[in-house]
Scaffold this active site. Structure first.
Site, PDB file in Angstrom:
ATOM      1  N   LYS A 233       0.806  -1.226   0.000  1.00 29.93           N
ATOM      2  CA  LYS A 233       0.000   0.000   0.000  1.00 29.93           C
ATOM      3  C   LYS A 233       0.840   1.277   0.000  1.00 29.93           C
ATOM      4  O   LYS A 233       0.382   2.335  -0.438  1.00 29.93           O
ATOM      5  CB  LYS A 233      -0.918   0.012   1.226  1.00 29.93           C
ATOM      6  CG  LYS A 233      -2.010  -1.045   1.185  1.00 29.93           C
ATOM      7  CD  LYS A 233      -3.174  -0.609   0.308  1.00 29.93           C
ATOM      8  CE  LYS A 233      -4.352  -1.562   0.425  1.00 29.93           C
ATOM      9  NZ  LYS A 233      -5.481  -1.136  -0.411  1.00 29.93           N
TER      10      LYS A 233
ATOM     11  N   SER B 264      -9.240   0.960   7.217  1.00 34.33           N
ATOM     12  CA  SER B 264      -8.848   0.509   8.546  1.00 34.33           C
ATOM     13  C   SER B 264      -7.493  -0.168   8.515  1.00 34.33           C
ATOM     14  O   SER B 264      -6.928  -0.489   9.534  1.00 34.33           O
ATOM     15  CB  SER B 264      -9.862  -0.506   9.065  1.00 34.33           C
ATOM     16  OG  SER B 264      -9.862  -1.629   8.205  1.00 34.33           O
TER      17      SER B 264
ATOM     18  N   SER C 191       1.301  -9.799  -0.542  1.00 33.94           N
ATOM     19  CA  SER C 191       1.045  -8.358  -0.519  1.00 33.94           C
ATOM     20  C   SER C 191       1.283  -7.652   0.804  1.00 33.94           C
ATOM     21  O   SER C 191       1.471  -6.440   0.825  1.00 33.94           O
ATOM     22  CB  SER C 191      -0.387  -8.104  -0.987  1.00 33.94           C
ATOM     23  OG  SER C 191      -1.288  -8.845  -0.197  1.00 33.94           O
TER      24      SER C 191
END
Lengths: 333, 333
Positions: A63, A88, A318
């Site tokens: 991210k 979140s 990821s």
């Protein structure tokens, strides 16, 4: 919601050019994550596997790529007022970290039931935590109030061209590190990562196969592809807390056109994959992060003749933000 | 036992030339392990840290380097009869794996109290497990019987020039990957790894500082350096199951001459370092593997003015074979 349906790639929210620009923009800040291989896992899978370890990315997940690209795309005037999000999870920590690097405030709306280690990551990176109720309505309302109070810029976790472009930098690195990859397997949630990965990878090698890995209990992408339109679910139920979002109007057209198939796995398969990541690869991978390995090992993939020619498979692990206790307790003892 | 005390480097069991030869020999089989960095850990330590992730080495630990070099150094005639060792740990798995690659038998004598994951590694790699009682006497007796029965070659886990040379290849890679390293911190047990690392690193950069990290409950290297001779302990007590061996007559001269200091840490510090490896670096590191980070964060290191000029520290995270349950149970909850 009806999808926005562009018919040419020019209508997508990102492209190889915006992804290459993102790479230049984030290069001073992001890690070029290593690619691991394992003969043991190759022999279990019956293929050559390459693991792109985004669990080692700053903030512990891919991210950061998108968040960093979005924040450094802002002009000074807008940046000064800060950024806000109501994710979140890993996007929140990544946004806080990227904002800290640029020296601007990050307001992070977090539902009270978020995993502890993810909240700690946000705080560690200097994000200003604003609690909301768990419902999406409360999260959006709270974020809107912050927007009004501060004039900050909302950075959506996936339905944003800057985010998609940032995540697409994964492909640029991965295909350089393992140039014989013929198939990429990528977790799918809101579709930001797989959109960027698919746009970049197919621009580099149009023959490459792009497969999404999705949990059974949140299989909106699978259903959307089947139905030919964005399909949302009335409820989701999966251990993969990072894969509970639905496709957005900017990610759907890319997923529809460039993702070759969606492999659906259940939570047991995800847990088994996390365990293999820990025991064989020696890395901490969260449930959402391990789903690509789960997909490769699933019967749905192994027994499907369509995939018999996937010889060299690139799997994006990821993220690695998993409480150790949660990991341990999820295993069969 | 009185140490063998060579006065010139020519008398050491290995040198930069044998280490470079080892690198060529093992290159087709061993992983070039990645180096990770973390701004978060840098700021905790107050220095720039580089982590050489030998937990990603084949077999889950650096030991594969030495084992592979030893096995591929054998001529065909000797190799055909196989190899034997009475290590309980990572050396055993590494030897089994290297033997499997060469297609020769590996007889592994393992004490009944060995950690489960390490025994499983040996079996996974096709090693023939031969159980012994936990005592060193029983282990040696059992190994001798195997030697007589099979004509196999004994490969000692550290007191062997081929092993030392193999482990030294860590330095060749590490100093290429992070050329500004001024200090290397390496776990010490029997001294095989640190001997190879020190020989190679000081040949490349004589100014580099080599520090050993050792558990309080098995501090024979610290005592040996203080006493100027190999000093063995009547008992050892540490969570770091890979660091319970004593220096050998081939490793001692190198440790005596080339290791600048021994940093001693307690088990609590080791556990805290494992936790940081898991939570921040996202990797599984066993207690013996995490001790280098424990040393850097210890008061003994931080408050010692001698080390105030260690700016760029290379830490070898030597292995990742830790049962998840053991890891979890060792943490304060």
């Amino acid at each position: 919601m009806e999808p926005n349906c562009p018919t040419s790639s020019n209508d997508y929210a990102a492209d190889i050019s915006s992804i290459r620009q993102a790479q230049v923009r984030i290069e001073p800040f992001a890690h070029r994550t290593p690619v691991l291989t394992s003969k043991t896992l190759d022999s279990i899978a019956g293929r050559k596997l390459y693991f792109k370890c985004e669990c080692f990315q700053k903030g512990g997940a891919f991210k950061f790529r998108g968040a960093c690209n979005a924040i450094y795309s802002l002009d000074d005037h807008h940046a000064a007022k800060g950024v806000v999000t109501h994710s979140s999870g890993n996007h929140a920590a990544a946004l806080a970290l990227a904002a800290k690097l640029r020296g601007i405030p990050a307001y992070i709306v977090i539902p009270k039931n978020a995993p502890k280690c993810k909240v700690e990551n946000v705080k560690r990176y200097g994000g200003q935590v604003i609690w909301s109720e768990p419902s999406m309505q409360s999260r959006e309302d709270t974020a809107n109030k912050v927007l009004q109070d501060t004039g900050a810029v909302l950075i959506h976790p996936y339905n944003d061209g800057r985010i998609i472009s940032g995540q697409g930098t994964i492909s640029l690195e991965f295909l350089e590190q393992a140039s014989d990859i013929d198939t990429l397997i990528v977790p799918i949630s809101g579709g930001g990562m797989i959109s960027g990965v698919a746009l970049a990878a197919k621009a580099i090698n149009p023959a490459i196969r792009i497969l999404a890995a999705e949990p059974m209990g949140a299989n909106d992408a699978f259903q959307s592809k089947s139905n030919g339109r964005i399909t949302k679910l009335s409820e989701v139920n999966t251990i993969a807390d990072g894969l509970r979002a639905f496709l957005g109007d900017l990610t759907w057209p890319i997923v529809r056109d460039l993702v070759d198939d969606v492999i659906v796995v259940d939570d047991k398969e995800i847990i088994q994959a996390m365990k293999l990541c820990y025991e064989i690869l020696k890395i901490a991978v969260e449930p959402s992060g391990a789903i690509g390995l789960a997909a490769v090992l699933s019967d749905g993939f192994r027994k499907n003749p369509v995939y018999s020619e996937c010889y060299h498979i690139g799997i994006v692990l990821s993220g690695g933000n998993v409480d150790l206790g949660v990991l341990w307790n999820s295993f069969d003892k």
